[in-house]
Write a protein that holds these residues in place. Sequence first.
Motif, PDB file in Angstrom:
ATOM      1  N   UNK A  45     -56.716 -43.799 -60.807  1.00 39.34           N
ATOM      2  CA  UNK A  45     -56.719 -43.096 -59.527  1.00 39.34           C
ATOM      3  C   UNK A  45     -55.280 -42.773 -59.120  1.00 39.34           C
ATOM      4  N   UNK A  46     -55.021 -41.493 -58.831  1.00 39.72           N
ATOM      5  CA  UNK A  46     -53.669 -41.080 -58.438  1.00 39.72           C
ATOM      6  C   UNK A  46     -53.701 -40.357 -57.105  1.00 39.72           C
ATOM      7  N   UNK A  55     -61.851 -36.968 -65.135  1.00 39.99           N
ATOM      8  CA  UNK A  55     -62.862 -37.320 -66.138  1.00 39.99           C
ATOM      9  C   UNK A  55     -63.325 -36.036 -66.816  1.00 39.99           C
ATOM     10  N   UNK A  56     -63.599 -36.109 -68.120  1.00 44.03           N
ATOM     11  CA  UNK A  56     -64.134 -34.914 -68.792  1.00 44.03           C
ATOM     12  C   UNK A  56     -65.550 -34.637 -68.324  1.00 44.03           C
ATOM     13  N   UNK A  57     -65.943 -33.387 -68.414  1.00 45.35           N
ATOM     14  CA  UNK A  57     -67.327 -33.035 -68.098  1.00 45.35           C
ATOM     15  C   UNK A  57     -68.214 -33.387 -69.294  1.00 45.35           C
ATOM     16  N   UNK A  58     -69.432 -33.820 -68.994  1.00 44.34           N
ATOM     17  CA  UNK A  58     -70.369 -34.092 -70.078  1.00 44.34           C
ATOM     18  C   UNK A  58     -70.790 -32.768 -70.705  1.00 44.34           C
ATOM     19  N   UNK A  59     -70.922 -32.744 -72.036  1.00 48.67           N
ATOM     20  CA  UNK A  59     -71.324 -31.483 -72.677  1.00 48.67           C
ATOM     21  C   UNK A  59     -72.750 -31.095 -72.301  1.00 48.67           C
ATOM     22  N   UNK A  60     -73.052 -29.826 -72.530  1.00 49.27           N
ATOM     23  CA  UNK A  60     -74.405 -29.366 -72.265  1.00 49.27           C
ATOM     24  C   UNK A  60     -74.494 -28.539 -71.003  1.00 49.27           C
ATOM     25  N   UNK A  61     -75.655 -27.907 -70.793  1.00 46.96           N
ATOM     26  CA  UNK A  61     -75.830 -27.030 -69.628  1.00 46.96           C
ATOM     27  C   UNK A  61     -75.756 -27.800 -68.325  1.00 46.96           C
ATOM     28  N   UNK A  62     -75.292 -27.111 -67.281  1.00 41.89           N
ATOM     29  CA  UNK A  62     -75.152 -27.729 -65.967  1.00 41.89           C
ATOM     30  C   UNK A  62     -76.147 -27.093 -64.996  1.00 41.89           C
ATOM     31  N   UNK A  63     -76.554 -27.855 -64.003  1.00 43.64           N
ATOM     32  CA  UNK A  63     -77.416 -27.262 -62.967  1.00 43.64           C
ATOM     33  C   UNK A  63     -76.716 -26.098 -62.273  1.00 43.64           C
ATOM     34  N   UNK A  64     -77.472 -25.148 -61.826  1.00 44.61           N
ATOM     35  CA  UNK A  64     -76.921 -23.955 -61.175  1.00 44.61           C
ATOM     36  C   UNK A  64     -76.155 -24.316 -59.899  1.00 44.61           C
ATOM     37  N   UNK A  65     -76.520 -25.421 -59.281  1.00 46.69           N
ATOM     38  CA  UNK A  65     -75.879 -25.792 -58.018  1.00 46.69           C
ATOM     39  C   UNK A  65     -74.776 -26.826 -58.196  1.00 46.69           C
ATOM     40  N   UNK A  66     -74.441 -27.138 -59.437  1.00 45.55           N
ATOM     41  CA  UNK A  66     -73.443 -28.174 -59.672  1.00 45.55           C
ATOM     42  C   UNK A  66     -72.051 -27.571 -59.824  1.00 45.55           C
ATOM     43  N   UNK A  67     -71.067 -28.376 -59.496  1.00 45.79           N
ATOM     44  CA  UNK A  67     -69.676 -27.996 -59.731  1.00 45.79           C
ATOM     45  C   UNK A  67     -69.168 -28.768 -60.944  1.00 45.79           C
ATOM     46  N   UNK A  68     -68.237 -28.183 -61.666  1.00 45.05           N
ATOM     47  CA  UNK A  68     -67.596 -28.913 -62.757  1.00 45.05           C
ATOM     48  C   UNK A  68     -66.183 -29.247 -62.305  1.00 45.05           C
ATOM     49  N   UNK A  69     -66.090 -30.357 -61.641  1.00 39.78           N
ATOM     50  CA  UNK A  69     -64.825 -30.730 -61.021  1.00 39.78           C
ATOM     51  C   UNK A  69     -63.936 -31.535 -61.947  1.00 39.78           C
ATOM     52  N   UNK A  70     -64.500 -32.043 -63.035  1.00 41.88           N
ATOM     53  CA  UNK A  70     -63.687 -32.799 -63.970  1.00 41.88           C
ATOM     54  C   UNK A  70     -63.114 -34.058 -63.362  1.00 41.88           C
ATOM     55  N   UNK A  71     -63.923 -34.729 -62.586  1.00 37.67           N
ATOM     56  CA  UNK A  71     -63.412 -35.952 -61.965  1.00 37.67           C
ATOM     57  C   UNK A  71     -64.452 -37.060 -61.974  1.00 37.67           C
ATOM     58  N   UNK A  72     -63.934 -38.258 -61.874  1.00 37.18           N
ATOM     59  CA  UNK A  72     -64.780 -39.443 -61.748  1.00 37.18           C
ATOM     60  C   UNK A  72     -64.916 -39.804 -60.285  1.00 37.18           C
ATOM     61  N   UNK A  73     -63.826 -39.573 -59.535  1.00 33.46           N
ATOM     62  CA  UNK A  73     -63.850 -39.943 -58.128  1.00 33.46           C
ATOM     63  C   UNK A  73     -62.807 -39.143 -57.350  1.00 33.46           C
ATOM     64  N   UNK A  74     -63.150 -38.830 -56.106  1.00 32.56           N
ATOM     65  CA  UNK A  74     -62.216 -38.137 -55.209  1.00 32.56           C
ATOM     66  C   UNK A  74     -62.340 -38.742 -53.819  1.00 32.56           C
ATOM     67  N   UNK A  87     -78.751 -48.581 -63.455  1.00 31.88           N
ATOM     68  CA  UNK A  87     -79.242 -47.363 -62.811  1.00 31.88           C
ATOM     69  C   UNK A  87     -78.385 -46.997 -61.596  1.00 31.88           C
ATOM     70  N   UNK A  88     -77.930 -47.994 -60.876  1.00 30.59           N
ATOM     71  CA  UNK A  88     -77.034 -47.731 -59.744  1.00 30.59           C
ATOM     72  C   UNK A  88     -75.746 -47.080 -60.251  1.00 30.59           C
ATOM     73  N   UNK A  89     -75.217 -47.592 -61.347  1.00 33.28           N
ATOM     74  CA  UNK A  89     -73.978 -47.059 -61.924  1.00 33.28           C
ATOM     75  C   UNK A  89     -74.173 -45.596 -62.340  1.00 33.28           C
ATOM     76  N   UNK A  90     -75.311 -45.322 -62.974  1.00 36.33           N
ATOM     77  CA  UNK A  90     -75.589 -43.935 -63.401  1.00 36.33           C
ATOM     78  C   UNK A  90     -75.707 -43.018 -62.184  1.00 36.33           C
ATOM     79  N   UNK A  91     -76.345 -43.526 -61.138  1.00 38.93           N
ATOM     80  CA  UNK A  91     -76.470 -42.728 -59.916  1.00 38.93           C
ATOM     81  C   UNK A  91     -75.128 -42.479 -59.248  1.00 38.93           C
ATOM     82  N   UNK A  92     -74.284 -43.500 -59.276  1.00 41.91           N
ATOM     83  CA  UNK A  92     -72.936 -43.380 -58.687  1.00 41.91           C
ATOM     84  C   UNK A  92     -72.153 -42.272 -59.389  1.00 41.91           C
ATOM     85  N   UNK A  93     -72.225 -42.269 -60.694  1.00 43.61           N
ATOM     86  CA  UNK A  93     -71.485 -41.274 -61.487  1.00 43.61           C
ATOM     87  C   UNK A  93     -71.994 -39.866 -61.156  1.00 43.61           C
TER      88      UNK A  93
END
Lengths: 557, 115
Positions: free
Chosen positions: A373-374, A412-431, B31-37
């Motif tokens: 975290x930075x 964080x890297x984005x997981x491969x594969x298609x994304x939901x139409x309403x999702x953002x690809x922010x490339x993060x684990x936490x903000x 499952x909580x961890x997966x939901x958090x992510x």
Amino acid sequence: MRLLESIRTSLLSLIATASLAATAAAPSIDQAGSADPTNWPQYHRSYNAWRYSPLEQIDKSNVKHLKVAWIHQPGNITHGLQATPIEIDGVLYYISADNNVWAIQADTGTTLWHYVPKLDPIVKEVFYGSASRGVTVGLGKVFLGTLDGRFIALDQKTGKALWSTQLTDQRNEAGALFSSPPQLAGNVLFGGTTGGDQPTIGKIFAVDAETGARLWTFEIPKDDLKSWPGESRKTAGSSAWMPGTYDPVSDTIYIGTSNAAPDYHPYSRLGNNLYSATVLALDPKTGKIKWHRQEVENDSWDFDSAYEALLLKRDGQDLLVHLNKGGFVYVLEKNTGKIQNVWRYAENLNWTDGIDKKTGKLINPVRPEVEKSKLLCPNLLGARSWNHGAYNPKTGLWYTHGMEVCNYITSAPEEPGPKPINALTLGLEEIRLTDPPGKKADGWFGAFDPITGAQKWKIRYDMPGLCSTLTTSTGLVFTGDMRGNLYAYDGDDGKTLWQFNAGSACRGGPISYSVNGKQYIVIPTGLGSHAPGFLAGAFPGIKDLPGGATLIAFTLE
Amino acid sequence: MRLRNLGFVLLFVAGFAHADTAPFDLSDAEHIKAGHKRFNKTCAAYCHGFQGSGGRAPALNAPDGLPPEQMFTVITEGRRGAEVMPPWGTSFTPEQIWELIAYIQSLRSTAPAAP
């Protein structure tokens, strides 16, 4: 007066026609701000993006007597009112939630017509739902970009649809839609889509304004493996979600582009990522690049370059002044994009040691890291949101909001594969949005020399203002704060000369015009967009602020 | 096109088929961890605040939150008022939605007591 206006309109039409035939007839960038003084005919009023009204009736001595002339309520408050209205010859045009377009009498607020679009139900799935920043009026038509990815032309007098052109494939382009009004460059209607934070290829589209026939499409991510290694271009984001401007003198479109995606994971696109975070100068007839200036190479902080291109003349030189979210203002030579100056407007900034004024390169950039975290300043919304500044040629000052807010980011890297139409690809684990080190997060409104950055004055808000700015020839500056207060400031020193509690904040653009010799100030109110929600992390009080959607006209008693 | 639409319909119906009961223990740590992510990656951290502390969208760590079944419906269908919550029923599987619910439930149990 009607006769005079009719004559003036005819003259303006002649001038407009002549300017299309011979661009040399168009007003220069320092004259454009004063042309057609009684109207607000385009998004920033004039192509130089000054948001300056030459009208003189409302001045520092009488502004305290401003009263409500009329109120117009569109009835749906979803995401507030984000538009800058257009006013031409006594008729005001604006857009409200879900692409509802209104034509109303500019002196009474009486509805003349109301256009309700038939939108593809997919619009309920997209992330950037419901909102639009305005319409464009010209060629006898009212143009809008829609939530389901179309340009539509309406008859200016009746509001009836004339043509509709589907431009995006939302299901396969991450819900790409038009949140800003397409702009006119002669008969060319152009505009870009949302998508800076989404796995798509950002595009700018152009159609024939008379027929809607497609003319060209500019794919913003450069087709270049050095710039976009591997498959990264396919999910590059890099859209152009704000209105561009058209300079009729040089026959050039200026339009800024967004950040690259995924936002905070630059390691999945290790190149310079052209033409993301870039100011583009385009040929309106072909969409080809005349010049470009990338402001943030391999953007890693969500620092779009999407905002307005302010055009000025200083010491005989034509300049383009451009504010980037990252906290710097770039002063460019208008016809080449060559850097003349870069000045810092953010008070709290730690993502770079600065910008090299010769090369434009970042000096020692500090990028987010995976599993760490930075603290990065400014935050994802930038040191200013998209609410536009205003330039006054009489004071020589540029008036703009700013905010001092940081965020903790874990990349964080984005997981491969298609994304939901309403999702953002922010490339993060936490903000997490937070205060700057040792200070309380806040907002400000300031007056600057746009070329040197010299500060004339600055006032503080406990929460950032998200309202655009209007300035007038009498030295007044109009804007609003997050709590719903509207202000008229003295452009010389920032002193409050008038204040009005609208009940919900301004998120759109205040304008001024005159009808039958009476000057009006019209301000869209109603808190909207995603920005307030994002900011609530640093300003918990935002949670309790009411939404709304009310267009308020003020005039002297 | 028809097949794709059929797919959405089936997913939608499947969602409601799972609305009454969670297919796993909602207090299960994995499952909580997966939901958090997923919460952090799909804007929920923006809209609903860090750890569900609230933004323009409601706080999710308050003790007066919706019961799990109603949460399932809201996440599936979305909501509109002054703000927009898009529907997630065509984007996530029912199991993924239940993982989000597991995470949200965990926030409530760790929220500080109301003054």
